[in-house]
Design an enzyme around this catalytic site. Sequence first.
Site, PDB file in Angstrom:
ATOM      1  N   VAL A  11      -1.703  -8.615 -46.346  1.00  0.00           N
ATOM      2  CA  VAL A  11      -0.404  -8.020 -46.004  1.00  0.00           C
ATOM      3  C   VAL A  11      -0.411  -6.559 -46.480  1.00  0.00           C
ATOM      4  CG1 VAL A  11       2.086  -8.090 -46.377  1.00  0.00           C
ATOM      5  CG2 VAL A  11       0.804 -10.227 -46.156  1.00  0.00           C
TER       6      VAL A  11
ATOM      7  N   HIS B  19       1.679  -5.892 -53.323  1.00  0.00           N
ATOM      8  CA  HIS B  19       2.364  -7.049 -53.898  1.00  0.00           C
ATOM      9  C   HIS B  19       1.522  -7.601 -55.028  1.00  0.00           C
ATOM     10  CE1 HIS B  19      -0.157  -8.275 -50.523  1.00  0.00           C
ATOM     11  NE2 HIS B  19      -0.437  -9.367 -51.224  1.00  0.00           N
TER      12      HIS B  19
ATOM     13  N   HIS C  15       0.669 -11.149 -57.008  1.00  0.00           N
ATOM     14  CA  HIS C  15       0.760 -12.612 -57.023  1.00  0.00           C
ATOM     15  C   HIS C  15       0.980 -13.065 -58.467  1.00  0.00           C
ATOM     16  CE1 HIS C  15      -1.307 -13.310 -53.005  1.00  0.00           C
ATOM     17  NE2 HIS C  15      -1.704 -12.066 -53.262  1.00  0.00           N
TER      18      HIS C  15
HETATM   19  P1  5GP Z   1      -2.772 -10.962 -49.947  1.00  0.00           P
HETATM   20  O1  5GP Z   1      -3.817 -11.828 -49.292  1.00  0.00           O
HETATM   21  O2  5GP Z   1      -2.380  -9.798 -49.052  1.00  0.00           O
HETATM   22  O3  5GP Z   1      -3.086 -10.539 -51.345  1.00  0.00           O
HETATM   23  O4  5GP Z   1      -1.485 -11.895 -50.101  1.00  0.00           O
HETATM   24  C1  5GP Z   1      -0.550 -12.065 -49.092  1.00  0.00           C
HETATM   25  C2  5GP Z   1       0.182 -13.346 -49.380  1.00  0.00           C
HETATM   26  O5  5GP Z   1       1.343 -13.374 -48.587  1.00  0.00           O
HETATM   27  C3  5GP Z   1      -0.624 -14.620 -49.056  1.00  0.00           C
HETATM   28  O6  5GP Z   1      -0.761 -15.412 -50.224  1.00  0.00           O
HETATM   29  C4  5GP Z   1       0.204 -15.303 -47.968  1.00  0.00           C
HETATM   30  O7  5GP Z   1       0.231 -16.713 -48.108  1.00  0.00           O
HETATM   31  C5  5GP Z   1       1.575 -14.693 -48.174  1.00  0.00           C
HETATM   32  N1  5GP Z   1       2.358 -14.585 -46.957  1.00  0.00           N
HETATM   33  C6  5GP Z   1       1.950 -14.093 -45.752  1.00  0.00           C
HETATM   34  N2  5GP Z   1       2.952 -14.133 -44.861  1.00  0.00           N
HETATM   35  C7  5GP Z   1       4.025 -14.653 -45.519  1.00  0.00           C
HETATM   36  C8  5GP Z   1       5.375 -14.936 -45.107  1.00  0.00           C
HETATM   37  O8  5GP Z   1       5.789 -14.708 -43.971  1.00  0.00           O
HETATM   38  N3  5GP Z   1       6.193 -15.474 -46.058  1.00  0.00           N
HETATM   39  C9  5GP Z   1       5.766 -15.734 -47.323  1.00  0.00           C
HETATM   40  N4  5GP Z   1       6.665 -16.260 -48.166  1.00  0.00           N
HETATM   41  N5  5GP Z   1       4.513 -15.467 -47.737  1.00  0.00           N
HETATM   42  C10 5GP Z   1       3.654 -14.937 -46.844  1.00  0.00           C
END
Ligand code: 5GP
Length: 113
Positions: free
Chosen positions: A96, A100, A102
Site C-alpha cells: 500500500v 504505515h 504494523h
Molecule cells: P504492506 O504490505 O504495504 O506493508 O501492508 C499493507 C497492509 O494493508 C497488509 O497487511 C494488508 O492486509 C492491509 N490492507 C490492504 N488493503 C486493506 C484494506 O482495504 N483494509 C484493511 N483494513 N487493510 C488492508
Amino acid sequence: MHDSIFTKIIKREIPAEIVFEDADLMVIKDINPLAPIHLLIFPKKQITTLNDLTIEDSNIISKIILTATKIAKELKVDEKGYRLIMNCNSDGGQTVPHIHCHLLAGRKLKLEA
Ligand code: 5GP
C-alpha cells in the site's frame, strides 16, 4: 496523486474497523491479520514511502510510534511483547503506497525475511 486505500478509508469511501483516529493519524485492524492482534497505524497525510519523509514529518513519525506503544499497553501486550514493522517499496514488502506501521502481537513471532 491518486488516493491510496488508506486515504479512502480516512474519507469513509471504503469501510474499515477503526480502532483510533485523531487529527493526524488513524489506526485500523488489518483486513488480513497475521497475528491475533494486527493493527495498521498511518498518517492522514498521504506519504507514499519512507523515502519521502522529510524533517517536517518528524512529529508524525514520532506520533505513530507513540500511538502504537500506547495501544500495546491498552491491549495489555506490552509485557509479553509485540512487533512494529514499516515496509518500504517492493523488496521491503510494501503493498500500500501510503506509509504505515504494523502492530503485531498476541503470539510468539518468528523472525522472518
Ligand atoms: P504492506 O504490505 O504495504 O506493508 O501492508 C499493507 C497492509 O494493508 C497488509 O497487511 C494488508 O492486509 C492491509 N490492507 C490492504 N488493503 C486493506 C484494506 O482495504 N483494509 C484493511 N483494513 N487493510 C488492508
